[in-house]
Design a protein around this motif. Sequence first.
Motif, PDB file in Angstrom:
ATOM      1  N   MET A  34       4.584   1.488   1.299  1.00  0.00           N
ATOM      2  CA  MET A  34       5.540   2.091   0.378  1.00  0.00           C
ATOM      3  C   MET A  34       5.578   3.600   0.623  1.00  0.00           C
ATOM      4  O   MET A  34       4.544   4.269   0.590  1.00  0.00           O
ATOM      5  CB  MET A  34       5.142   1.801  -1.073  1.00  0.00           C
ATOM      6  CG  MET A  34       4.824   0.336  -1.356  1.00  0.00           C
ATOM      7  SD  MET A  34       6.247  -0.739  -1.152  1.00  0.00           S
ATOM      8  CE  MET A  34       7.231  -0.205  -2.539  1.00  0.00           C
ATOM      9  N   ASP A  35       6.769   4.128   0.891  1.00  0.00           N
ATOM     10  CA  ASP A  35       6.909   5.545   1.206  1.00  0.00           C
ATOM     11  C   ASP A  35       6.797   6.387  -0.057  1.00  0.00           C
ATOM     12  O   ASP A  35       7.361   6.041  -1.097  1.00  0.00           O
ATOM     13  CB  ASP A  35       8.261   5.795   1.877  1.00  0.00           C
ATOM     14  CG  ASP A  35       8.358   7.193   2.429  1.00  0.00           C
ATOM     15  OD1 ASP A  35       7.492   7.581   3.224  1.00  0.00           O
ATOM     16  OD2 ASP A  35       9.300   7.909   2.052  1.00  0.00           O
ATOM     17  N   ASN A  36       6.059   7.497   0.022  1.00  0.00           N
ATOM     18  CA  ASN A  36       5.891   8.375  -1.135  1.00  0.00           C
ATOM     19  C   ASN A  36       6.506   9.751  -0.897  1.00  0.00           C
ATOM     20  O   ASN A  36       6.262  10.685  -1.643  1.00  0.00           O
ATOM     21  CB  ASN A  36       4.399   8.539  -1.462  1.00  0.00           C
ATOM     22  CG  ASN A  36       3.660   9.325  -0.394  1.00  0.00           C
ATOM     23  OD1 ASN A  36       3.900   9.121   0.791  1.00  0.00           O
ATOM     24  ND2 ASN A  36       2.754  10.210  -0.790  1.00  0.00           N
ATOM     25  N   THR A  79      10.783   1.114   2.908  1.00  0.00           N
ATOM     26  CA  THR A  79       9.534   0.363   2.924  1.00  0.00           C
ATOM     27  C   THR A  79       9.402  -0.342   4.269  1.00  0.00           C
ATOM     28  O   THR A  79      10.329  -0.990   4.735  1.00  0.00           O
ATOM     29  CB  THR A  79       9.507  -0.653   1.780  1.00  0.00           C
ATOM     30  OG1 THR A  79       9.581   0.054   0.535  1.00  0.00           O
ATOM     31  CG2 THR A  79       8.226  -1.476   1.815  1.00  0.00           C
ATOM     32  N   GLU A  80       8.242  -0.172   4.902  1.00  0.00           N
ATOM     33  CA  GLU A  80       8.023  -0.727   6.240  1.00  0.00           C
ATOM     34  C   GLU A  80       6.887  -1.738   6.192  1.00  0.00           C
ATOM     35  O   GLU A  80       6.091  -1.763   5.246  1.00  0.00           O
ATOM     36  CB  GLU A  80       7.700   0.386   7.237  1.00  0.00           C
ATOM     37  CG  GLU A  80       8.811   1.414   7.357  1.00  0.00           C
ATOM     38  CD  GLU A  80       8.426   2.583   8.226  1.00  0.00           C
ATOM     39  OE1 GLU A  80       9.118   2.837   9.221  1.00  0.00           O
ATOM     40  OE2 GLU A  80       7.422   3.243   7.911  1.00  0.00           O
ATOM     41  N   ASN A  81       6.799  -2.553   7.224  1.00  0.00           N
ATOM     42  CA  ASN A  81       5.766  -3.579   7.217  1.00  0.00           C
ATOM     43  C   ASN A  81       5.205  -3.804   8.608  1.00  0.00           C
ATOM     44  O   ASN A  81       5.846  -3.493   9.619  1.00  0.00           O
ATOM     45  CB  ASN A  81       6.320  -4.896   6.652  1.00  0.00           C
ATOM     46  CG  ASN A  81       7.402  -5.489   7.544  1.00  0.00           C
ATOM     47  OD1 ASN A  81       7.122  -6.068   8.594  1.00  0.00           O
ATOM     48  ND2 ASN A  81       8.649  -5.359   7.116  1.00  0.00           N
ATOM     49  N   VAL A 121       0.853  -1.177   0.000  1.00  0.00           N
ATOM     50  CA  VAL A 121       0.000   0.000   0.000  1.00  0.00           C
ATOM     51  C   VAL A 121       0.893   1.233   0.000  1.00  0.00           C
ATOM     52  O   VAL A 121       1.941   1.257   0.639  1.00  0.00           O
ATOM     53  CB  VAL A 121      -0.941  -0.003   1.233  1.00  0.00           C
ATOM     54  CG1 VAL A 121      -0.144  -0.061   2.522  1.00  0.00           C
ATOM     55  CG2 VAL A 121      -1.855   1.210   1.226  1.00  0.00           C
ATOM     56  N   ASN A 122       0.487   2.263  -0.756  1.00  0.00           N
ATOM     57  CA  ASN A 122       1.202   3.533  -0.734  1.00  0.00           C
ATOM     58  C   ASN A 122       0.849   4.290   0.536  1.00  0.00           C
ATOM     59  O   ASN A 122      -0.295   4.251   1.004  1.00  0.00           O
ATOM     60  CB  ASN A 122       0.847   4.388  -1.953  1.00  0.00           C
ATOM     61  CG  ASN A 122       1.493   3.852  -3.220  1.00  0.00           C
ATOM     62  OD1 ASN A 122       2.614   3.350  -3.180  1.00  0.00           O
ATOM     63  ND2 ASN A 122       0.793   3.957  -4.332  1.00  0.00           N
ATOM     64  N   ASP A 160       2.833   5.057  11.599  1.00  0.00           N
ATOM     65  CA  ASP A 160       2.706   4.509  10.250  1.00  0.00           C
ATOM     66  C   ASP A 160       1.329   3.905   9.966  1.00  0.00           C
ATOM     67  O   ASP A 160       0.888   3.885   8.819  1.00  0.00           O
ATOM     68  CB  ASP A 160       3.781   3.440  10.032  1.00  0.00           C
ATOM     69  CG  ASP A 160       5.182   4.021  10.184  1.00  0.00           C
ATOM     70  OD1 ASP A 160       5.463   5.025   9.508  1.00  0.00           O
ATOM     71  OD2 ASP A 160       5.967   3.496  10.978  1.00  0.00           O
ATOM     72  N   TYR A 161       0.675   3.375  10.993  1.00  0.00           N
ATOM     73  CA  TYR A 161      -0.650   2.799  10.793  1.00  0.00           C
ATOM     74  C   TYR A 161      -1.412   2.895  12.105  1.00  0.00           C
ATOM     75  O   TYR A 161      -0.830   3.173  13.160  1.00  0.00           O
ATOM     76  CB  TYR A 161      -0.564   1.331  10.339  1.00  0.00           C
ATOM     77  CG  TYR A 161       0.042   0.414  11.376  1.00  0.00           C
ATOM     78  CD1 TYR A 161      -0.765  -0.284  12.277  1.00  0.00           C
ATOM     79  CD2 TYR A 161       1.427   0.243  11.476  1.00  0.00           C
ATOM     80  CE1 TYR A 161      -0.210  -1.125  13.243  1.00  0.00           C
ATOM     81  CE2 TYR A 161       1.980  -0.584  12.434  1.00  0.00           C
ATOM     82  CZ  TYR A 161       1.164  -1.256  13.307  1.00  0.00           C
ATOM     83  OH  TYR A 161       1.700  -2.076  14.272  1.00  0.00           O
TER      84      TYR A 161
END
Length: 554
Positions: free
Chosen positions: A291-293, A257-259, A178-179, A221-222
């Motif tokens: 995904m980092d933008n 990129t993180e998860n 996901v962006n 982040d989330y």
Amino acid sequence: VVDAVNVDRVDLSGRFATLGRIIDDDPLIVGFEQMTYTFFEANDTFTMIPIIKGGNQRSELTFSLRASIIRGSDANAAETDQDSSDRDILARETQDRTFRPAQQSVPFVFELIDDDDPEPTEDFQVELSLEESGLNVNLGGVVEIDGSISVLFSSARIVIIDDDATVTIGWEEEFTAVNENQGFLELCVVILNITGNAFPPDEAITLAANTIPGTAADPGDYRELTDEDLFLFDITAANNRTCIEVFIEDDDLLEATENFSVQVVPDPFSHPEGLPPNFFLVPDLTVVEIMDNDFVRIGFTDLEYSVDESDPFATVTVAVLENRVQRPVRVRFSTEVLANDTATAGVDFTPVVMELLFNESIDAIDVMIPIIDDSFVEGDETFTVSLVRDPMDPLDEVIISPDTAIVVILEDDRVTIGFEETEYTVTEGVNRTVQICAVLISGTLERGTTVTFSTSDGSAMAPEDYTATTVMFFFDRDSNRSCVNVPIITDSVPEVPEYFCGNLNTFDAAVLLNPDKANVTIIDAGVIPILVNDTVIGDPLFTVPVYVPDIEDS
């Protein structure tokens, strides 16, 4: 035994020895580890292990246990009849095992029959009995041992799960990207597979979802799913796909990129003992990659830096100028001499090539460039510093601007230039001039420099007495003396001696002017000077000259 010294007479007519018997009252406690064992039909065999759960088995004790299979009484009891065509266990078995000295457990192994017919979950019992008496062995109930209570089980329930009737529930996708600026992500749990008649249409399976941190962090982040914020999946035959939304946080950090993961588990309120045995949660974990933008701008903090030549280092600062860095970012730094630069690498400064690393805790780096000092007057000199992006970073994430800057080395060496003489004397005459010179008095020039010579009035006035003159004197390594001829004007008017001045000026900070002034005295050709105490006296006392030269006197 009689002490003959202290006793004179002892009657030993009765028994003088007897046998004492010690009865052990410490129970040896044996039982199954648990009350229920669950096996799949396809296992072929199952093993149950009684263990010594208490007491102290002496090395001289040996005893035997018997395990007997007992068919259950309900409709789902497993079939053990040897003559049945639909058997679950190979036979109605009774097995004996012997506990030997220092042995803490013995296994009982029974065989299962695997078939291709969907069946409900079945069960049967296995009971233990003691085959050798004479020992204080307890196989069940509540036994007190040294003040503590131990509950033992002499029977256990065996549950056989039919693998021909299963329901597999799990995440629709095991991996989702996901962006960061997408806002939210939809994740779905579905019925992936059904075998046999294992899923009644009106039966509901309720599942709960929770987040598991990875390299991504909550709340940055989330948005975390917690026990207070449960999402329930009501999976039924009529509703075989249920989705939730997980919110993604957007920030201005440049990150890798993180998860994180989202796990699905049985709802503890609807299924306190877990899902039915033939229901499987596979996969129960899905991985979400964010995904980092964002982008980050890194560059020089100034377009020009200056340093004195005598300073050991020039300091150039490279910094994160826009947004923030959370993941490592590498930038390559180097010194250069471009076409417009005047400094020389290795002579005026030591070249520097290095990698700069920025991260969450480092947002500015000072680069130290060694400066080489000398004793030559060279003037201010320049060289260029530049930045380039690490080729491993995506172009759209790392912007280098400004990517170049100028470093000015300020000259701190000095030379002294001055008039060769501070007093000049000249007599009026036809085409008469006076030569005035400036010279390099001290220091060494490695470059050229200019000094301005100009005249200014004193008692002598231009253009009546002399011609005003302005010229540029040039000095360099090969030229350390410059001169100019200033014209003198001749007239027929008797006058006392007059003077004008010569002046030196420069814009070069590396040049000191001393002496920067000189006087030029003009002697009238029609006056005989009178010397009094070595001082020239003019003609204020005489109405006419003492001597007037004629043409022959030139």
